[in-house]
Design a protein around this motif. Structure first.
Motif, mmCIF file in Angstrom:
data_model
loop_
_atom_site.group_PDB
_atom_site.id
_atom_site.type_symbol
_atom_site.label_atom_id
_atom_site.label_comp_id
_atom_site.label_asym_id
_atom_site.label_seq_id
_atom_site.Cartn_x
_atom_site.Cartn_y
_atom_site.Cartn_z
ATOM 1 N N ARG A 71 17.966 69.849 4.027
ATOM 2 C CA ARG A 71 17.827 70.840 5.395
ATOM 3 C C ARG A 71 18.073 71.976 5.563
ATOM 4 N NH1 ARG A 71 17.095 67.536 10.802
ATOM 5 N NH2 ARG A 71 15.374 69.439 11.671
ATOM 6 N N HIS A 72 19.411 72.143 5.289
ATOM 7 C CA HIS A 72 20.037 73.538 4.975
ATOM 8 C C HIS A 72 19.717 74.203 3.933
ATOM 9 C CE1 HIS A 72 23.461 73.378 8.095
ATOM 10 N NE2 HIS A 72 21.980 72.546 8.239
ATOM 11 N N GLU A 73 19.120 73.973 2.756
ATOM 12 C CA GLU A 73 17.913 74.301 1.468
ATOM 13 C C GLU A 73 19.330 74.270 0.628
ATOM 14 O OE1 GLU A 73 14.696 75.722 1.372
ATOM 15 O OE2 GLU A 73 13.249 74.332 1.563
ATOM 16 N N CYS A 74 20.799 74.186 1.093
ATOM 17 C CA CYS A 74 22.047 74.377 0.175
ATOM 18 C C CYS A 74 23.208 74.139 0.042
ATOM 19 C CB CYS A 74 22.895 75.275 2.389
ATOM 20 S SG CYS A 74 23.897 76.386 1.406
ATOM 21 N N LEU A 75 23.895 73.972 -0.838
ATOM 22 C CA LEU A 75 24.779 73.282 -0.895
ATOM 23 C C LEU A 75 25.954 74.357 -1.249
ATOM 24 C CD1 LEU A 75 25.719 72.158 -4.670
ATOM 25 C CD2 LEU A 75 27.434 73.886 -4.628
ATOM 26 N N TYR A 76 27.224 73.757 -0.023
ATOM 27 C CA TYR A 76 28.380 74.045 0.415
ATOM 28 C C TYR A 76 29.611 73.595 -0.852
ATOM 29 C CZ TYR A 76 25.388 74.623 4.746
ATOM 30 O OH TYR A 76 24.132 75.020 5.175
ATOM 31 N N ILE A 77 30.100 74.971 -1.018
ATOM 32 C CA ILE A 77 31.804 73.865 -2.109
ATOM 33 C C ILE A 77 32.837 73.807 -0.792
ATOM 34 C CG2 ILE A 77 32.497 75.672 -3.738
ATOM 35 C CD1 ILE A 77 30.578 76.345 -5.037
ATOM 36 N N HIS A 78 33.372 73.381 -0.591
ATOM 37 C CA HIS A 78 34.634 73.255 -0.141
ATOM 38 C C HIS A 78 35.510 73.131 0.104
ATOM 39 C CE1 HIS A 78 32.330 71.726 3.145
ATOM 40 N NE2 HIS A 78 31.597 71.070 2.598
ATOM 41 N N GLN A 79 36.304 72.711 -1.392
ATOM 42 C CA GLN A 79 37.438 72.579 -2.236
ATOM 43 C C GLN A 79 37.002 73.313 -3.754
ATOM 44 O OE1 GLN A 79 39.886 69.386 -1.460
ATOM 45 N NE2 GLN A 79 41.526 70.657 -3.013
ATOM 46 N N VAL A 80 38.464 73.703 -4.140
ATOM 47 C CA VAL A 80 38.546 74.429 -5.256
ATOM 48 C C VAL A 80 39.646 73.422 -6.184
ATOM 49 C CG1 VAL A 80 38.297 75.965 -7.478
ATOM 50 C CG2 VAL A 80 36.559 75.602 -5.344
ATOM 51 N N THR A 81 39.683 73.481 -6.701
ATOM 52 C CA THR A 81 41.050 72.651 -7.257
ATOM 53 C C THR A 81 41.501 73.196 -9.060
ATOM 54 O OG1 THR A 81 41.246 70.776 -5.962
ATOM 55 C CG2 THR A 81 42.791 71.356 -8.123
ATOM 56 N N TYR A 82 42.157 73.681 -9.128
ATOM 57 C CA TYR A 82 42.623 73.958 -10.457
ATOM 58 C C TYR A 82 43.458 73.243 -11.152
ATOM 59 C CZ TYR A 82 44.738 77.282 -14.022
ATOM 60 O OH TYR A 82 45.742 77.961 -15.578
ATOM 61 N N LEU A 83 43.448 72.785 -12.692
ATOM 62 C CA LEU A 83 44.272 71.960 -13.170
ATOM 63 C C LEU A 83 45.513 72.679 -14.388
ATOM 64 C CD1 LEU A 83 41.784 69.487 -13.781
ATOM 65 C CD2 LEU A 83 43.757 69.162 -11.889
#
Length: 83
Positions: A71-83
């Motif tokens: 409904r927002h026509e959006c992808l939300y990125i909540h967390q990025v993890t570096y390995l």
């Protein structure tokens, strides 16, 4: 409205301190996921079903957690993890 992706709550909170190469991979994958979501949810703004659950995307050097909200026509990125 045009499909897009965003960092949630803010870019510096989600990717602050992450290597630039990882951030570039996350953003590249987010672009691809947005294109797929736009094709799957053709009229996202009027979508009435239950939304998809959050998901994990693996990229070289790490992974990220995201949520698609049609409904927002959006992808939300909540967390990025570096390995």
């Amino acid at each position: 409205m045009t499909w897009r992706w965003e960092y949630d709550p803010a870019e510096d909170h989600v990717v602050g301190g992450s290597p630039p190469a990882l951030v570039a991979e996350v953003e590249k994958q987010a672009d691809e996921l947005v294109r797929a979501a736009a094709a799957f949810y053709l009229d996202g703004a009027s979508y009435q079903e239950a939304g998809p659950k959050g998901n994990v995307a693996h990229v070289p050097g790490g992974f990220f957690l995201y949520l698609i909200v049609p409904r927002h026509e959006c992808l939300y990125i909540h967390q990025v993890t570096y390995l």
